[in-house]
Design a protein around this motif. Structure first.
Motif, mmCIF file in Angstrom:
data_model
loop_
_atom_site.group_PDB
_atom_site.id
_atom_site.type_symbol
_atom_site.label_atom_id
_atom_site.label_comp_id
_atom_site.label_asym_id
_atom_site.label_seq_id
_atom_site.Cartn_x
_atom_site.Cartn_y
_atom_site.Cartn_z
ATOM 1 N N HIS A 136 0.843 -1.186 0.000
ATOM 2 C CA HIS A 136 0.000 0.000 0.000
ATOM 3 C C HIS A 136 0.884 1.243 0.000
ATOM 4 O O HIS A 136 1.849 1.314 0.750
ATOM 5 N N PHE A 137 0.544 2.216 -0.830
ATOM 6 C CA PHE A 137 1.229 3.508 -0.853
ATOM 7 C C PHE A 137 0.429 4.519 -0.056
ATOM 8 O O PHE A 137 -0.805 4.462 -0.022
ATOM 9 N N THR A 138 1.118 5.476 0.560
ATOM 10 C CA THR A 138 0.427 6.615 1.156
ATOM 11 C C THR A 138 -0.159 7.451 0.015
ATOM 12 O O THR A 138 0.289 7.343 -1.130
ATOM 13 N N PRO A 139 -1.179 8.296 0.291
ATOM 14 C CA PRO A 139 -1.803 9.076 -0.776
ATOM 15 C C PRO A 139 -0.818 9.923 -1.594
ATOM 16 O O PRO A 139 -1.010 10.102 -2.792
ATOM 17 N N ASP A 140 0.249 10.424 -0.966
ATOM 18 C CA ASP A 140 1.221 11.236 -1.701
ATOM 19 C C ASP A 140 2.280 10.392 -2.415
ATOM 20 O O ASP A 140 3.135 10.915 -3.121
ATOM 21 N N GLY A 141 2.235 9.073 -2.250
ATOM 22 C CA GLY A 141 3.170 8.175 -2.911
ATOM 23 C C GLY A 141 4.564 8.167 -2.315
ATOM 24 O O GLY A 141 5.462 7.521 -2.844
ATOM 25 N N ALA A 142 4.763 8.866 -1.199
ATOM 26 C CA ALA A 142 6.096 8.990 -0.606
ATOM 27 C C ALA A 142 6.510 7.782 0.236
ATOM 28 O O ALA A 142 7.687 7.600 0.525
ATOM 29 N N THR A 143 5.551 6.949 0.652
ATOM 30 C CA THR A 143 5.866 5.789 1.481
ATOM 31 C C THR A 143 5.156 4.562 0.928
ATOM 32 O O THR A 143 3.975 4.622 0.596
ATOM 33 N N LEU A 144 5.887 3.473 0.841
ATOM 34 C CA LEU A 144 5.334 2.182 0.440
ATOM 35 C C LEU A 144 5.382 1.259 1.648
ATOM 36 O O LEU A 144 6.438 1.083 2.265
ATOM 37 N N PHE A 145 4.253 0.682 2.026
ATOM 38 C CA PHE A 145 4.185 -0.285 3.114
ATOM 39 C C PHE A 145 4.037 -1.683 2.518
ATOM 40 O O PHE A 145 3.206 -1.901 1.642
ATOM 41 N N LEU A 146 4.856 -2.607 2.976
ATOM 42 C CA LEU A 146 4.788 -4.010 2.554
ATOM 43 C C LEU A 146 4.487 -4.859 3.776
ATOM 44 O O LEU A 146 5.112 -4.699 4.824
ATOM 45 N N SER A 147 3.558 -5.768 3.646
ATOM 46 C CA SER A 147 3.207 -6.662 4.736
ATOM 47 C C SER A 147 3.527 -8.091 4.322
ATOM 48 O O SER A 147 2.906 -8.622 3.404
ATOM 49 N N VAL A 148 4.503 -8.689 4.976
ATOM 50 C CA VAL A 148 4.880 -10.078 4.722
ATOM 51 C C VAL A 148 4.110 -10.917 5.728
ATOM 52 O O VAL A 148 4.424 -10.934 6.918
ATOM 53 N N GLN A 149 3.080 -11.616 5.254
ATOM 54 C CA GLN A 149 2.143 -12.275 6.163
ATOM 55 C C GLN A 149 2.595 -13.629 6.696
ATOM 56 O O GLN A 149 2.471 -13.890 7.870
ATOM 57 N N HIS A 150 3.061 -14.492 5.819
ATOM 58 C CA HIS A 150 3.332 -15.869 6.236
ATOM 59 C C HIS A 150 4.637 -16.394 5.653
ATOM 60 O O HIS A 150 4.636 -17.292 4.816
ATOM 61 N N PRO A 151 5.775 -15.857 6.095
ATOM 62 C CA PRO A 151 7.044 -16.355 5.548
ATOM 63 C C PRO A 151 7.262 -17.813 5.934
ATOM 64 O O PRO A 151 7.015 -18.220 7.064
ATOM 65 N N SER A 152 7.688 -18.606 4.986
ATOM 66 C CA SER A 152 7.993 -20.037 5.201
ATOM 67 C C SER A 152 6.814 -20.828 5.738
ATOM 68 O O SER A 152 6.984 -21.793 6.470
ATOM 69 N N GLU A 153 5.599 -20.451 5.367
ATOM 70 C CA GLU A 153 4.421 -21.116 5.924
ATOM 71 C C GLU A 153 4.310 -22.583 5.544
ATOM 72 O O GLU A 153 3.663 -23.356 6.233
ATOM 73 N N ASP A 154 4.958 -22.989 4.454
ATOM 74 C CA ASP A 154 4.857 -24.379 4.018
ATOM 75 C C ASP A 154 5.885 -25.301 4.667
ATOM 76 O O ASP A 154 5.854 -26.509 4.447
ATOM 77 N N ALA A 155 6.786 -24.749 5.476
ATOM 78 C CA ALA A 155 7.804 -25.578 6.137
ATOM 79 C C ALA A 155 7.142 -26.438 7.216
ATOM 80 O O ALA A 155 6.356 -25.947 8.015
ATOM 81 N N GLU A 156 7.457 -27.714 7.218
ATOM 82 C CA GLU A 156 6.878 -28.625 8.203
ATOM 83 C C GLU A 156 7.459 -28.409 9.592
ATOM 84 O O GLU A 156 6.778 -28.587 10.597
ATOM 85 N N THR A 157 8.745 -28.063 9.649
ATOM 86 C CA THR A 157 9.416 -27.802 10.926
ATOM 87 C C THR A 157 10.332 -26.591 10.752
ATOM 88 O O THR A 157 10.657 -26.191 9.625
ATOM 89 N N LEU A 158 10.774 -26.008 11.869
ATOM 90 C CA LEU A 158 11.629 -24.828 11.830
ATOM 91 C C LEU A 158 12.932 -25.089 11.080
ATOM 92 O O LEU A 158 13.399 -24.239 10.327
#
Length: 59
Positions: free
Chosen positions: A4-26
Motif C-alpha cells: 500500500h502507498f500513502t496518498p502522496d506516494g512517498a511511502t510504500l508499506f509491505l506486509s509479509v504475512q506468512h514467511p515459510s508457511e509451508d515448512a513442516e518444521t523450523l
C-alpha cells in the motif's frame, strides 16, 4: 504479500504475512526472516519504504 502507498506516494508499506508457511518444521524453513537467528521462527512483519529525498517511491 500486501502493499500500500500513502496518498502522496512517498511511502510504500509491505506486509509479509506468512514467511515459510509451508515448512513442516523450523529446521526446514527456507528463511528465518526477519531475525535470521537459529531457533527463531520466521514472523509476519510490516516494512515501510521511503526515499531519502522525500519524492514518491518508484520515481
Amino acid at each position: 504479500m500486501r502493499r500500500h502507498f500513502t496518498p502522496d506516494g512517498a511511502t510504500l508499506f509491505l506486509s509479509v504475512q506468512h514467511p515459510s508457511e509451508d515448512a513442516e518444521t523450523l529446521d526446514k524453513a527456507q528463511s528465518l526472516w526477519p531475525d535470521f537467528k537459529d531457533g527463531q521462527p520466521p514472523r509476519p512483519s510490516v516494512v515501510a519504504i521511503r526515499r531519502m529525498d522525500g519524492q514518491p517511491v518508484g520515481v
